[in-house]
Scaffold this motif. Structure first.
Motif, mmCIF file in Angstrom:
data_model
loop_
_atom_site.group_PDB
_atom_site.id
_atom_site.type_symbol
_atom_site.label_atom_id
_atom_site.label_comp_id
_atom_site.label_asym_id
_atom_site.label_seq_id
_atom_site.Cartn_x
_atom_site.Cartn_y
_atom_site.Cartn_z
ATOM 1 N N GLU A 1 0.696 -1.015 0.280
ATOM 2 C CA GLU A 1 0.436 -0.042 -0.061
ATOM 3 C C GLU A 1 0.913 1.631 0.441
ATOM 4 O O GLU A 1 1.286 0.882 0.641
ATOM 5 C CB GLU A 1 -0.504 0.225 1.003
ATOM 6 N N PRO A 2 0.651 2.238 -1.536
ATOM 7 C CA PRO A 2 1.416 3.614 -0.959
ATOM 8 C C PRO A 2 0.993 4.247 0.296
ATOM 9 O O PRO A 2 -0.140 3.891 0.700
ATOM 10 C CB PRO A 2 0.551 4.275 -2.249
ATOM 11 N N VAL A 3 2.183 4.844 1.046
ATOM 12 C CA VAL A 3 1.938 5.377 2.013
ATOM 13 C C VAL A 3 2.220 7.066 2.117
ATOM 14 O O VAL A 3 2.284 8.152 2.463
ATOM 15 C CB VAL A 3 2.923 5.016 3.371
ATOM 16 N N THR A 4 2.204 7.317 0.441
ATOM 17 C CA THR A 4 3.415 8.813 0.357
ATOM 18 C C THR A 4 2.439 8.459 -1.393
ATOM 19 O O THR A 4 2.192 7.789 -1.726
ATOM 20 C CB THR A 4 4.485 9.021 -0.075
ATOM 21 N N MET B 1 14.340 3.242 1.590
ATOM 22 C CA MET B 1 13.677 4.447 0.742
ATOM 23 C C MET B 1 12.255 3.796 0.292
ATOM 24 O O MET B 1 11.188 4.632 -0.349
ATOM 25 C CB MET B 1 14.195 4.681 -0.826
ATOM 26 N N LEU B 2 12.663 2.515 -0.343
ATOM 27 C CA LEU B 2 10.988 1.831 -0.488
ATOM 28 C C LEU B 2 10.106 1.705 0.630
ATOM 29 O O LEU B 2 8.788 2.373 0.347
ATOM 30 C CB LEU B 2 11.797 0.449 -1.460
ATOM 31 N N ALA B 3 11.194 1.145 1.875
ATOM 32 C CA ALA B 3 9.980 1.394 3.102
ATOM 33 C C ALA B 3 9.195 2.631 3.108
ATOM 34 O O ALA B 3 8.305 2.797 4.055
ATOM 35 C CB ALA B 3 10.263 0.956 4.335
ATOM 36 N N GLY B 4 9.859 3.798 3.186
ATOM 37 C CA GLY B 4 9.247 5.435 3.531
ATOM 38 C C GLY B 4 8.255 5.818 2.579
ATOM 39 O O GLY B 4 7.148 6.848 2.800
ATOM 40 N N HIS B 5 7.855 5.201 1.203
ATOM 41 C CA HIS B 5 6.709 5.490 0.258
ATOM 42 C C HIS B 5 6.264 3.779 0.164
ATOM 43 O O HIS B 5 4.552 4.682 -0.091
ATOM 44 C CB HIS B 5 7.387 5.359 -0.745
ATOM 45 N N PHE C 1 3.772 19.153 4.953
ATOM 46 C CA PHE C 1 2.969 20.292 3.445
ATOM 47 C C PHE C 1 3.057 19.527 2.178
ATOM 48 O O PHE C 1 2.051 20.241 1.472
ATOM 49 C CB PHE C 1 3.951 21.915 4.035
ATOM 50 N N ASP C 2 4.343 18.754 1.896
ATOM 51 C CA ASP C 2 4.359 17.966 0.063
ATOM 52 C C ASP C 2 2.936 17.011 0.202
ATOM 53 O O ASP C 2 2.768 16.501 -1.324
ATOM 54 C CB ASP C 2 5.582 17.726 0.244
ATOM 55 N N ASP C 3 2.504 16.598 1.015
ATOM 56 C CA ASP C 3 1.753 15.398 0.238
ATOM 57 C C ASP C 3 0.693 14.928 1.907
ATOM 58 O O ASP C 3 1.387 15.123 3.048
ATOM 59 C CB ASP C 3 3.056 14.191 1.406
ATOM 60 N N PRO C 4 -0.636 15.093 1.376
ATOM 61 C CA PRO C 4 -2.079 15.099 2.219
ATOM 62 C C PRO C 4 -1.896 13.334 2.932
ATOM 63 O O PRO C 4 -2.761 13.403 3.702
ATOM 64 C CB PRO C 4 -3.052 15.090 1.376
ATOM 65 N N LEU C 5 -0.652 12.699 3.005
ATOM 66 C CA LEU C 5 -1.082 11.554 3.460
ATOM 67 C C LEU C 5 -0.720 11.133 4.037
ATOM 68 O O LEU C 5 -0.918 10.490 5.549
ATOM 69 C CB LEU C 5 -0.796 10.113 2.711
ATOM 70 N N VAL C 6 0.548 11.899 4.505
ATOM 71 C CA VAL C 6 1.291 12.052 5.708
ATOM 72 C C VAL C 6 0.741 13.533 6.471
ATOM 73 O O VAL C 6 0.570 13.220 7.947
ATOM 74 C CB VAL C 6 2.717 13.145 5.314
ATOM 75 N N MET C 7 0.433 14.198 5.772
ATOM 76 C CA MET C 7 -0.686 15.346 6.595
ATOM 77 C C MET C 7 -1.730 14.935 7.178
ATOM 78 O O MET C 7 -2.259 15.624 8.759
ATOM 79 C CB MET C 7 -1.448 16.198 5.846
#
Length: 500
Positions: free
Chosen positions: A19-22, A178-182, A347-353
């Protein structure tokens, strides 16, 4: 681990798909990254066995050590690695741009491109750091002298390792991180350190789920470990016999035969990982780059240029241990970078927000009221202070008078003036816009200053601006803290550190 990431893991477990997290890529990717796939001898912390390196996925260079326990062979290996990496660094230091910095508008130069080293996993970063530690302090004269390039490479590798610990930097990165962060998979973080199975979760072959493809990729005979540790079965059945044959060979011709066979076997161990790293780069390139990524990369370019200039002007290696003042400044820098990186990602990513909405540090609503012409005449001179009213479904957990910002309107901070209940369980938030209003209340507002009716916006108490610590400059360290520290001077004992 965040709540949103944990939810994504649970969903991945249920669907057997990553599942994408970003929604965007939060790391910079160079057009020509320098990829390294290292292997080390089992049982030795830093005895290099092989490395596959280069900037072209089609033409990697294999460097090997046929007897890693031999000190001379190990340093010859490092010298050959320096022959690959140092020219790459020099090319990037050669092309520069001029920029203006500081209150005095001082002109400085920095590299147009910074290097980017990519290794398969976090253990690869640790291995490069140890290699730098054990080479930067070596003597270039005397009975155990090494090539100056070995020492220079050690300084650079130490700089890369230290820089990689700064959140948001992209000069030295691990592909698994990097991959696990996304993307989130249906397994633990420790299991995500296996590169082949992580890629299988994210981009499985046709006809297989991510989970099924990951199980198949855990066979070390088909997908060798990404290093730097080798597969124990390979060590016992193949490598040990070849090394023994190399050591006991009756003549140079026989020894060279064992060396060529060892090279073929080691290439077979690192080549699948080499392809996996480049496949990971392709997957990351498919994501759009986040808005603050270029800003963070610019800081990497500045730091890279500054260290390159230091090596020319001074050149002393990093000490074996940080001095107290340096350690304090480094800790403060790491804390500031971590805070800034997390805010910029939001601020760059609504999923993170969305994570900050769960913690009450952000809220989203629809504009139901606006007063673009409002003036605040409570002071001696009227000030333009437009207001906007947002309708939200959940009670915002921010205080009245809090300063908030919207990722969609970063130049227009606002102050929360009131939070009141509205019909059907909703709430209304009255915001007063306090920044980005132009000059003077008689001048027209800049276009787009006040949101329009029906516009959906997210506001947060997070501030993406950088607020550096107030530590004094190194030369101004007070006497209560030992005064200005003396520059590090290498000693003869430093060069005697063992490779372990």
């Amino acid at each position: 681990m965040s709540v949103m990431t944990e939810l994504a893991r649970l969903r991945a477990t249920a669907t057997a798909e990553a599942e994408p997290v970003t929604t965007v890529r939060h790391v910079h990717l160079e057009a020509e990254p320098f990829v390294l796939v290292p292997l080390t001898l089992a049982g030795e912390a830093c005895a290099p066995l092989a490395v596959l390196a280069g900037t072209d996925p089609a033409t990697p260079t294999l460097l090997t050590v046929h007897q890693p326990r031999d000190r001379a062979e190990r340093f010859r290996f490092v010298e050959r690695l320096a022959g690959l990496l140092l020219p790459h660094l020099n090319e990037r230091l050669a092309d520069t741009e001029t920029y203006v910095t500081g209150a005095a508008k001082e002109e400085k130069s920095r590299a147009l491109l910074a290097p980017q080293l990519i290794v398969p996993n976090g253990e690869g970063i640790g291995w490069l750091g140890r290699l730098g530690r054990l080479t930067r302090l070596r003597a270039v004269e005397g009975p155990y002298a090494v090539s100056p390039d070995v020492v220079l490479l050690g300084k650079w590798l130490t700089w890369f390792k230290d820089r990689s610990e700064l959140p948001g930097t992209t000069v030295l990165m691990a592909m698994t991180r990097m991959l696990a962060g996304h993307w989130a998979t249906g397994r633990s973080s420790a299991e995500d350190s296996h590169l082949a199975s992580l890629l299988a979760w994210i981009a499985p072959p046709a006809g297989l789920t991510g989970a099924a493809a990951a199980r198949a990729s855990e066979d070390p005979a088909l997908f060798p470990p990404a290093g730097p540790a080798t597969d124990p079965v390979f060590d016992a059945t193949t490598l040990q016999g070849l090394m023994a044959g190399y050591d006991e060979a009756a003549n140079d011709r026989a020894r060279q035969g064992f060396a060529r066979e060892m090279d073929r076997e080691l290439m077979g161990q690192v080549l699948p990982t080499w392809g996996a790293v480049w496949r990971g780069i392709e997957l990351l390139h498919e994501l759009p780059e986040g808005g603050h990524v270029a800003e963070r990369r610019q800081r990497d370019r500045t730091a890279f240029s500054a260290y390159g200039a230091y090596l020319v002007e001074d050149g002393r290696p990093q000490g074996r241990r940080d001095q107290a003042v340096g350690a304090a400044r480094r800790l403060a820098g790491l804390e500031e970078a971590e805070q800034l990186y997390q805010v910029q990602r939001a601020f760059d990513d609504p999923l993170v927000m969305a994570e900050y909405e769960l913690t009450g540090e952000a809220f989203t609503g629809v504009v139901v009221g606006r007063d673009p012409d409002r003036l605040d005449d409570s002071g001696g001179r009227p000030k333009r202070r437009p207001t906007v009213t947002l309708r939200v479904t959940e009670l915002p957990r921010v205080s009245v008078s809090a300063v908030v910002r919207s990722p969609a309107r970063r130049g227009h901070p606002a102050e929360v003036k009131a939070i009141s209940p509205a019909g059907r369980g909703g709430f209304e938030v009255l915001l007063e816009i306090t920044g980005g209003l132009g000059r003077g209340y008689r001048q027209p507002l800049p276009p787009g200053t006040v949101p329009e009716f029906g516009e959906e916006l997210t506001f947060t108490t997070l501030d993406p601006a950088q607020h550096p610590s107030r530590l004094p400059a190194t030369e101004n360290t007070p006497w209560t803290h030992g005064g200005p520290p003396q520059p590090y001077e290498p000693t003869a004992d430093d060069a005697e550190e063992v490779w372990a």
